[in-house]
Write a protein that holds these residues in place. Structure first.
Motif, PDB file in Angstrom:
ATOM      1  N   ALA A 180      -6.505   4.688 -12.929  1.00 23.22           N
ATOM      2  CA  ALA A 180      -6.067   3.496 -13.657  1.00 23.22           C
ATOM      3  C   ALA A 180      -7.202   2.974 -14.531  1.00 23.22           C
ATOM      4  O   ALA A 180      -8.371   3.066 -14.173  1.00 23.22           O
ATOM      5  CB  ALA A 180      -5.614   2.415 -12.685  1.00 23.22           C
ATOM      6  N   ASN A 181      -6.820   2.424 -15.668  1.00 25.21           N
ATOM      7  CA  ASN A 181      -7.757   1.796 -16.594  1.00 25.21           C
ATOM      8  C   ASN A 181      -7.703   0.289 -16.334  1.00 25.21           C
ATOM      9  O   ASN A 181      -6.790  -0.391 -16.787  1.00 25.21           O
ATOM     10  CB  ASN A 181      -7.339   2.133 -18.030  1.00 25.21           C
ATOM     11  CG  ASN A 181      -8.252   1.524 -19.055  1.00 25.21           C
ATOM     12  OD1 ASN A 181      -9.415   1.242 -18.791  1.00 25.21           O
ATOM     13  ND2 ASN A 181      -7.714   1.310 -20.257  1.00 25.21           N
ATOM     14  N   ILE A 182      -8.674  -0.231 -15.583  1.00 21.29           N
ATOM     15  CA  ILE A 182      -8.713  -1.669 -15.275  1.00 21.29           C
ATOM     16  C   ILE A 182      -9.185  -2.389 -16.539  1.00 21.29           C
ATOM     17  O   ILE A 182     -10.324  -2.232 -16.955  1.00 21.29           O
ATOM     18  CB  ILE A 182      -9.653  -1.963 -14.085  1.00 21.29           C
ATOM     19  CG1 ILE A 182      -9.284  -1.118 -12.857  1.00 21.29           C
ATOM     20  CG2 ILE A 182      -9.671  -3.451 -13.773  1.00 21.29           C
ATOM     21  CD1 ILE A 182      -7.936  -1.391 -12.265  1.00 21.29           C
ATOM     22  N   VAL A 183      -8.275  -3.164 -17.146  1.00 16.61           N
ATOM     23  CA  VAL A 183      -8.550  -3.738 -18.469  1.00 16.61           C
ATOM     24  C   VAL A 183      -9.018  -5.191 -18.442  1.00 16.61           C
ATOM     25  O   VAL A 183      -9.406  -5.721 -19.481  1.00 16.61           O
ATOM     26  CB  VAL A 183      -7.319  -3.595 -19.398  1.00 16.61           C
ATOM     27  CG1 VAL A 183      -7.043  -2.124 -19.684  1.00 16.61           C
ATOM     28  CG2 VAL A 183      -6.096  -4.283 -18.822  1.00 16.61           C
ATOM     29  N   GLU A 184      -8.984  -5.836 -17.279  1.00 16.91           N
ATOM     30  CA  GLU A 184      -9.418  -7.226 -17.151  1.00 16.91           C
ATOM     31  C   GLU A 184     -10.093  -7.392 -15.788  1.00 16.91           C
ATOM     32  O   GLU A 184      -9.759  -6.667 -14.846  1.00 16.91           O
ATOM     33  CB  GLU A 184      -8.211  -8.192 -17.190  1.00 16.91           C
ATOM     34  CG  GLU A 184      -7.431  -8.196 -18.469  1.00 16.91           C
ATOM     35  CD  GLU A 184      -8.105  -8.949 -19.597  1.00 16.91           C
ATOM     36  OE1 GLU A 184      -9.024  -9.758 -19.326  1.00 16.91           O
ATOM     37  OE2 GLU A 184      -7.728  -8.732 -20.761  1.00 16.91           O
ATOM     38  N   LEU A 217       0.818  -1.211   0.000  1.00 22.94           N
ATOM     39  CA  LEU A 217       0.000   0.000   0.000  1.00 22.94           C
ATOM     40  C   LEU A 217       0.856   1.267   0.000  1.00 22.94           C
ATOM     41  O   LEU A 217       0.577   2.188  -0.777  1.00 22.94           O
ATOM     42  CB  LEU A 217      -0.992  -0.009   1.160  1.00 22.94           C
ATOM     43  CG  LEU A 217      -2.057   1.074   1.149  1.00 22.94           C
ATOM     44  CD1 LEU A 217      -2.842   1.094  -0.150  1.00 22.94           C
ATOM     45  CD2 LEU A 217      -2.993   0.894   2.338  1.00 22.94           C
ATOM     46  N   PRO A 218       1.931   1.339   0.799  1.00 21.42           N
ATOM     47  CA  PRO A 218       2.781   2.538   0.711  1.00 21.42           C
ATOM     48  C   PRO A 218       3.387   2.744  -0.688  1.00 21.42           C
ATOM     49  O   PRO A 218       3.487   3.877  -1.162  1.00 21.42           O
ATOM     50  CB  PRO A 218       3.878   2.280   1.755  1.00 21.42           C
ATOM     51  CG  PRO A 218       3.222   1.390   2.764  1.00 21.42           C
ATOM     52  CD  PRO A 218       2.317   0.497   1.944  1.00 21.42           C
ATOM     53  N   PHE A 219       3.752   1.639  -1.364  1.00 27.35           N
ATOM     54  CA  PHE A 219       4.265   1.763  -2.734  1.00 27.35           C
ATOM     55  C   PHE A 219       3.198   2.341  -3.652  1.00 27.35           C
ATOM     56  O   PHE A 219       3.462   3.257  -4.436  1.00 27.35           O
ATOM     57  CB  PHE A 219       4.743   0.406  -3.259  1.00 27.35           C
ATOM     58  CG  PHE A 219       5.156   0.445  -4.706  1.00 27.35           C
ATOM     59  CD1 PHE A 219       6.398   0.923  -5.065  1.00 27.35           C
ATOM     60  CD2 PHE A 219       4.292   0.023  -5.702  1.00 27.35           C
ATOM     61  CE1 PHE A 219       6.782   0.982  -6.411  1.00 27.35           C
ATOM     62  CE2 PHE A 219       4.660   0.072  -7.040  1.00 27.35           C
ATOM     63  CZ  PHE A 219       5.910   0.552  -7.393  1.00 27.35           C
ATOM     64  N   LEU A 220       1.977   1.803  -3.547  1.00 24.89           N
ATOM     65  CA  LEU A 220       0.885   2.309  -4.388  1.00 24.89           C
ATOM     66  C   LEU A 220       0.636   3.791  -4.126  1.00 24.89           C
ATOM     67  O   LEU A 220       0.452   4.567  -5.064  1.00 24.89           O
ATOM     68  CB  LEU A 220      -0.402   1.528  -4.128  1.00 24.89           C
ATOM     69  CG  LEU A 220      -0.438   0.062  -4.529  1.00 24.89           C
ATOM     70  CD1 LEU A 220      -1.794  -0.539  -4.167  1.00 24.89           C
ATOM     71  CD2 LEU A 220      -0.134  -0.132  -6.000  1.00 24.89           C
ATOM     72  N   GLU A 227      -9.541  -2.529  -6.482  1.00 22.16           N
ATOM     73  CA  GLU A 227      -9.976  -2.057  -7.798  1.00 22.16           C
ATOM     74  C   GLU A 227     -10.540  -0.637  -7.711  1.00 22.16           C
ATOM     75  O   GLU A 227     -10.220   0.222  -8.543  1.00 22.16           O
ATOM     76  CB  GLU A 227     -11.015  -3.017  -8.365  1.00 22.16           C
ATOM     77  CG  GLU A 227     -11.377  -2.742  -9.798  1.00 22.16           C
ATOM     78  CD  GLU A 227     -12.248  -3.829 -10.388  1.00 22.16           C
ATOM     79  OE1 GLU A 227     -13.280  -3.465 -10.999  1.00 22.16           O
ATOM     80  OE2 GLU A 227     -11.911  -5.019 -10.262  1.00 22.16           O
ATOM     81  N   SER A 228     -11.354  -0.399  -6.714  1.00 23.91           N
ATOM     82  CA  SER A 228     -11.944   0.927  -6.527  1.00 23.91           C
ATOM     83  C   SER A 228     -10.866   1.983  -6.294  1.00 23.91           C
ATOM     84  O   SER A 228     -10.918   3.084  -6.859  1.00 23.91           O
ATOM     85  CB  SER A 228     -12.920   0.893  -5.352  1.00 23.91           C
ATOM     86  OG  SER A 228     -13.451   2.158  -5.109  1.00 23.91           O
ATOM     87  N   GLN A 229      -9.870   1.645  -5.478  1.00 21.92           N
ATOM     88  CA  GLN A 229      -8.791   2.581  -5.202  1.00 21.92           C
ATOM     89  C   GLN A 229      -7.996   2.886  -6.469  1.00 21.92           C
ATOM     90  O   GLN A 229      -7.676   4.046  -6.747  1.00 21.92           O
ATOM     91  CB  GLN A 229      -7.868   2.011  -4.125  1.00 21.92           C
ATOM     92  CG  GLN A 229      -6.798   2.982  -3.686  1.00 21.92           C
ATOM     93  CD  GLN A 229      -6.163   2.545  -2.385  1.00 21.92           C
ATOM     94  OE1 GLN A 229      -5.992   1.364  -2.132  1.00 21.92           O
ATOM     95  NE2 GLN A 229      -5.813   3.497  -1.560  1.00 21.92           N
TER      96      GLN A 229
END
Length: 135
Positions: A105-109, A64-67, A97-99
Motif C-alpha cells: 500500500a502507498n500510505i499517502v497521509e 484483520l481477517p478482511f485485510l 501502517e507497517s503491515q
C-alpha cells in the motif's frame, strides 16, 4: 477517483471518524462486515479505520481477517489509515501502517488518530482529509 471508507468500530468512536471522512469525501462509510474485496479493487484511494483493541492491536474478529483476505489488492493503492484509542501511545497504528506497507500500500497521509470520541476540531480535520480525496 473512487474513494472508499472501510472501518471497524467497537464503541462508535472510529465510526464517528469514518462518518466525518465519508462526509468530506462525499461517499458512504462501509462497516467492514458489509465490505467486499471488490470495494478494495474499485478504490483508487482507501480510508481504512480500526480502533485500538486489547494490547494495542487491530480487531482480529472482523477487521484483520478482511485485510488479510484483501491483502493481494493493496499493492499500489493509495491508503489513509485512521482510528481511535483509549490508552497507549498509538503503537497499534504504527503496526497497522507497517503491515499495509508490507502489502504494498502507498500510505499517502499521516495516520489520523483520536483519543476516544472525535471532538469538533477532529471532525473538521477528518472532513478536510476526506475532501482532499473526494470521489
Amino acid at each position: 477517483m473512487a474513494t472508499k471508507v472501510i472501518y471497524w468500530s467497537g464503541s462508535g468512536n472510529t465510526e464517528a471518524m469514518a462518518e466525518a471522512i465519508a462526509a468530506g469525501s462525499k461517499v458512504e462509510a462501509i462497516r467492514v462486515d458489509s465490505a467486499s474485496i471488490d470495494d478494495v479493487k474499485e478504490a483508487t484511494t482507501l480510508f481504512l479505520g480500526c480502533s485500538s483493541q486489547g494490547a494495542e492491536e487491530l480487531d482480529d474478529t472482523e477487521f484483520l481477517p478482511f485485510l488479510e483476505d484483501a491483502s493481494d489488492e493493496f499493492a499500489g493503492k493509495n491508503v489513509v489509515l485512521f482510528g481511535s484509542y483509549d490508552w497507549g501511545e498509538g503503537e497499534w497504528m504504527e503496526a497497522f501502517e507497517s503491515q499495509m506497507k508490507g502489502w504494498g500500500a502507498n500510505i499517502v497521509e499521516p495516520s489520523a488518530i483520536v483519543n476516544l470520541y472525535p471532538e469538533d476540531e477532529d471532525v473538521e480535520r477528518l472532513k478536510a482529509l476526506g475532501e482532499k480525496y473526494s470521489a
